[in-house]
Design a protein around this motif. Structure first.
Motif, PDB file in Angstrom:
ATOM      1  N   GLY A   6      84.234 -47.788 -41.516  1.00  0.00           N
ATOM      2  CA  GLY A   6      84.571 -48.935 -40.545  1.00  0.00           C
ATOM      3  C   GLY A   6      84.455 -48.569 -39.074  1.00  0.00           C
ATOM      4  O   GLY A   6      84.119 -49.370 -38.399  1.00  0.00           O
ATOM      5  N   LEU A   7      84.989 -47.445 -38.660  1.00  0.00           N
ATOM      6  CA  LEU A   7      85.007 -46.886 -37.336  1.00  0.00           C
ATOM      7  C   LEU A   7      83.302 -46.986 -36.940  1.00  0.00           C
ATOM      8  O   LEU A   7      82.959 -47.316 -35.797  1.00  0.00           O
ATOM      9  N   ILE A   8      82.429 -46.447 -37.715  1.00  0.00           N
ATOM     10  CA  ILE A   8      81.166 -46.319 -37.417  1.00  0.00           C
ATOM     11  C   ILE A   8      80.459 -47.645 -37.310  1.00  0.00           C
ATOM     12  O   ILE A   8      79.831 -48.070 -36.274  1.00  0.00           O
ATOM     13  N   THR A   9      80.751 -48.478 -38.130  1.00  0.00           N
ATOM     14  CA  THR A   9      80.360 -49.948 -38.150  1.00  0.00           C
ATOM     15  C   THR A   9      80.649 -50.857 -37.036  1.00  0.00           C
ATOM     16  O   THR A   9      80.011 -51.378 -36.193  1.00  0.00           O
ATOM     17  N   LEU A  10      82.091 -50.528 -36.678  1.00  0.00           N
ATOM     18  CA  LEU A  10      82.499 -51.212 -35.288  1.00  0.00           C
ATOM     19  C   LEU A  10      81.886 -50.928 -34.180  1.00  0.00           C
ATOM     20  O   LEU A  10      81.530 -51.576 -33.331  1.00  0.00           O
ATOM     21  N   GLY A  11      81.437 -49.342 -33.894  1.00  0.00           N
ATOM     22  CA  GLY A  11      80.881 -48.822 -32.936  1.00  0.00           C
ATOM     23  C   GLY A  11      79.488 -49.557 -32.830  1.00  0.00           C
ATOM     24  O   GLY A  11      79.045 -49.897 -31.886  1.00  0.00           O
ATOM     25  N   LEU A  12      78.506 -49.496 -34.024  1.00  0.00           N
ATOM     26  CA  LEU A  12      77.433 -49.992 -34.206  1.00  0.00           C
ATOM     27  C   LEU A  12      77.341 -51.648 -33.791  1.00  0.00           C
ATOM     28  O   LEU A  12      76.816 -52.111 -32.974  1.00  0.00           O
ATOM     29  N   ALA A  13      78.358 -52.423 -34.137  1.00  0.00           N
ATOM     30  CA  ALA A  13      78.653 -53.767 -33.900  1.00  0.00           C
ATOM     31  C   ALA A  13      78.828 -53.799 -32.331  1.00  0.00           C
ATOM     32  O   ALA A  13      78.159 -54.934 -31.866  1.00  0.00           O
ATOM     33  N   VAL A  14      79.721 -53.223 -31.747  1.00  0.00           N
ATOM     34  CA  VAL A  14      79.974 -53.222 -30.468  1.00  0.00           C
ATOM     35  C   VAL A  14      78.752 -52.988 -29.321  1.00  0.00           C
ATOM     36  O   VAL A  14      78.364 -53.675 -28.633  1.00  0.00           O
ATOM     37  N   ALA A  15      78.142 -51.897 -29.978  1.00  0.00           N
ATOM     38  CA  ALA A  15      76.736 -51.608 -29.172  1.00  0.00           C
ATOM     39  C   ALA A  15      75.822 -52.702 -29.242  1.00  0.00           C
ATOM     40  O   ALA A  15      74.913 -52.890 -28.455  1.00  0.00           O
ATOM     41  N   PHE A  16      75.536 -53.101 -30.611  1.00  0.00           N
ATOM     42  CA  PHE A  16      74.449 -54.392 -30.742  1.00  0.00           C
ATOM     43  C   PHE A  16      74.787 -55.604 -29.849  1.00  0.00           C
ATOM     44  O   PHE A  16      74.031 -56.100 -29.403  1.00  0.00           O
ATOM     45  N   LEU A  17      76.158 -56.030 -30.219  1.00  0.00           N
ATOM     46  CA  LEU A  17      76.535 -57.270 -29.499  1.00  0.00           C
ATOM     47  C   LEU A  17      76.548 -57.097 -27.929  1.00  0.00           C
ATOM     48  O   LEU A  17      76.176 -58.058 -27.198  1.00  0.00           O
ATOM     49  N   GLY A  18      76.785 -55.849 -27.327  1.00  0.00           N
ATOM     50  CA  GLY A  18      76.791 -55.805 -26.035  1.00  0.00           C
ATOM     51  C   GLY A  18      75.316 -55.443 -25.417  1.00  0.00           C
ATOM     52  O   GLY A  18      75.296 -55.608 -24.192  1.00  0.00           O
ATOM     53  N   ALA A  19      74.635 -55.058 -26.142  1.00  0.00           N
ATOM     54  CA  ALA A  19      73.224 -54.663 -25.607  1.00  0.00           C
ATOM     55  C   ALA A  19      72.259 -55.948 -25.098  1.00  0.00           C
ATOM     56  O   ALA A  19      72.404 -56.849 -25.915  1.00  0.00           O
ATOM     57  N   PRO A  20      71.479 -56.164 -24.207  1.00  0.00           N
ATOM     58  CA  PRO A  20      70.724 -57.076 -23.988  1.00  0.00           C
ATOM     59  C   PRO A  20      69.559 -57.341 -25.234  1.00  0.00           C
ATOM     60  O   PRO A  20      69.228 -56.458 -25.599  1.00  0.00           O
ATOM     61  N   ARG A  21      69.539 -58.629 -25.437  1.00  0.00           N
ATOM     62  CA  ARG A  21      68.617 -58.881 -26.439  1.00  0.00           C
ATOM     63  C   ARG A  21      67.169 -59.485 -26.041  1.00  0.00           C
ATOM     64  O   ARG A  21      67.196 -59.885 -24.847  1.00  0.00           O
ATOM     65  N   SER A  22      66.120 -59.569 -26.471  1.00  0.00           N
ATOM     66  CA  SER A  22      64.833 -59.848 -26.131  1.00  0.00           C
ATOM     67  C   SER A  22      64.504 -59.561 -24.882  1.00  0.00           C
ATOM     68  O   SER A  22      63.729 -60.007 -24.147  1.00  0.00           O
ATOM     69  N   GLY A  23      65.073 -58.064 -24.825  1.00  0.00           N
ATOM     70  CA  GLY A  23      64.580 -57.457 -23.580  1.00  0.00           C
ATOM     71  C   GLY A  23      63.165 -57.103 -23.238  1.00  0.00           C
ATOM     72  O   GLY A  23      62.638 -56.943 -24.203  1.00  0.00           O
TER      73      GLY A  23
END
Lengths: 324, 104
Positions: free
Chosen positions: A112-129
């Motif tokens: 759960g911790l790893i998934t949470l970290g990945l999700a935060v990183a993905f949602l916070g990252a600029p997309r279509s960059g």
């Protein structure tokens, strides 16, 4: 209000996640593998939606088709050696030792911790960059091929692809070593319908595989997708026993395994010199060289994948079934 | 953006979240599954999840062509994964045969 295709995307995403959960939670391993194959095909469909047809072809042919065949063959072997082949109620081959509940909870918390970290990183990252799109588009005319993914695989990042072919070669060496002297489970007897199916589909698969290879220079397709489709020919030949590997065929097989790696490395080194570095193909011969490499790599991939499916190195039959 | 307004629903958001979910499912399976075959299956799910995130990273809003470099990376990853799976399955077959022979 919303684009109807987005509803399709949401349904497809839900189906992919549901199939992933189901394939790990269903008790019968055969059902688990079939669900996994469905999962892989729907993932490939999702990747088509994301404008990645090359990746979708590779996932459907190699990640799902060949992997599914390998898993089913292994399940058949396990059920044969444990004597549970004709007992469908024997759902699991490894006896289930109970895992302590605290361990399960600790694992779940960790995941759960790893998934949470990945999700935060993905949602916070600029997309279509900005990525490498502009660089690849700029260099594409010099590569000799028109399809950007093929240009990246065989020209701009050819070193990666060479190493990938080496990994495949290492895998087949490893499998032959691991299975040396292992008694093999007899292949299941397939009925006449299968024989007819094999006769009808074999020529079609050969044409499709060659087309994928040839088309790869300008459109989605290429050596890996074509090689995997041609490996299906090998699988059908092995399953229908139109071809039975003999010990005397090992020499040819070994040459076929190293053909792709050898030619790829050879061309890379031969074009070096005269101010050029390895993999820097002369522009006027670039397309010819890339097609030569792709053609021979395709043969190697097809033979290697079929050999990985067959598993054991073909040796003279031993009656004692010893460990060798 | 993340915690304030609802982000706009686009294919890359949908499939990115799917990829992370599939990776998480695979991770739980790899740690908690008891039979070996299912553990290999779970690791394969992890690799597909990672592939989803990379393909999403390459996606551009439709008129623009996607970035080919992550696509090439995922194709390489798929081939490496099938090699690793084949070796892992050969080890499983060997282990099971040896264990059965020991029991007999």
């Amino acid at each position: 209000m919303t684009d109807p295709i987005l509803i399709f995307d949401l349904l497809l995403a839900a189906a992919v996640v549901a199939l992933a959960v189901a394939s790990l939670s269903v008790r019968d391993l055969f059902v688990a593998i079939v669900l996994f194959i469905t999962f892989g095909l729907l993932s490939a469909l999702a990747w088509v939606r994301l404008a990645a047809p090359d990746v979708a072809l590779a996932e459907a042919a190699i990640g799902t088709g060949v992997t599914g065949a390998l898993l089913l063959k292994t399940l058949h072997h396990l059920r044969y050696v444990t004597g549970t082949l004709n007992r469908p109620e024997a759902f699991s081959v490894t006896p289930a030792a109970p895992v302590p509940a605290p361990v399960l909870w600790a694992n779940a918390a960790f995941c759960g911790l790893i998934t949470l970290g990945l999700a935060v990183a993905f949602l916070g990252a600029p997309r279509s960059g900005p990525g490498f799109d502009a660089l690849v588009a700029e260099a594409l005319p010099q590569s000799g091929v028109e399809h950007p993914v093929t240009a990246v695989l065989l020209s701009f990042r050819a070193y990666d692809t060479l190493m990938e072919v080496v990994v495949l070669l290492a895998a087949v060496i490893g499998v032959w070593q691991i299975e040396r002297g292992l008694s093999d489970a007899p292949a299941p007897v397939l009925g006449e319908v299968f024989q007819g199916f094999a006769r009808l589909t074999l020529p079609a698969i050969v044409v499709v595989g060659t087309y994928l290879l040839w088309k790869g220079a300008e459109a989605p397709g290429g050596a890996f997708q074509g090689g995997a489709v041609l490996a299906a020919v090998g699988l059908l030949l092995l399953l229908s026993r139109l071809y039975v590997p003999q010990p005397s065929h090992r020499g040819v097989a070994r040459w076929a395994f190293v053909l792709g790696t050898g030619v790829f490395a050879g061309v890379a080194l031969l074009v070096a010199g005269g101010g050029r570095v390895a993999f820097e193909y002369p522009p006027e011969h670039a397309k010819t060289l890339i097609l030569l490499i792709e053609g021979l790599v395709t043969i190697s991939i097809a033979v290697t994948l079929a050999a990985l499916f067959h598993g054991r190195e073909p040796v003279a039959l031993r009656t004692d079934g010893g460990r060798g | 953006m993340m915690f304030g307004t609802m982000p706009q629903l686009t294919p890359d958001l949908i499939y990115g979240v799917t990829g992370i979910a599939v990776f998480a499912i695979g991770l739980v399976g790899a740690l908690c599954a008891q039979d070996r075959l299912r553990r290999v299956l779970a690791l394969k799910l992890c690799s597909v999840g990672a592939g989803f995130v990379l393909v999403v990273a390459a996606w551009r809003v439709p008129p623009a062509a996607p970035d080919p470099v992550p696509h090439a990376l995922v194709i390489t990853g798929i081939v490496v994964m099938v090699s690793a799976t084949a070796v892992a399955l050969a080890l499983i077959r060997r282990l099971q045969t040896l264990e059965t022979e020991d029991d007999a």
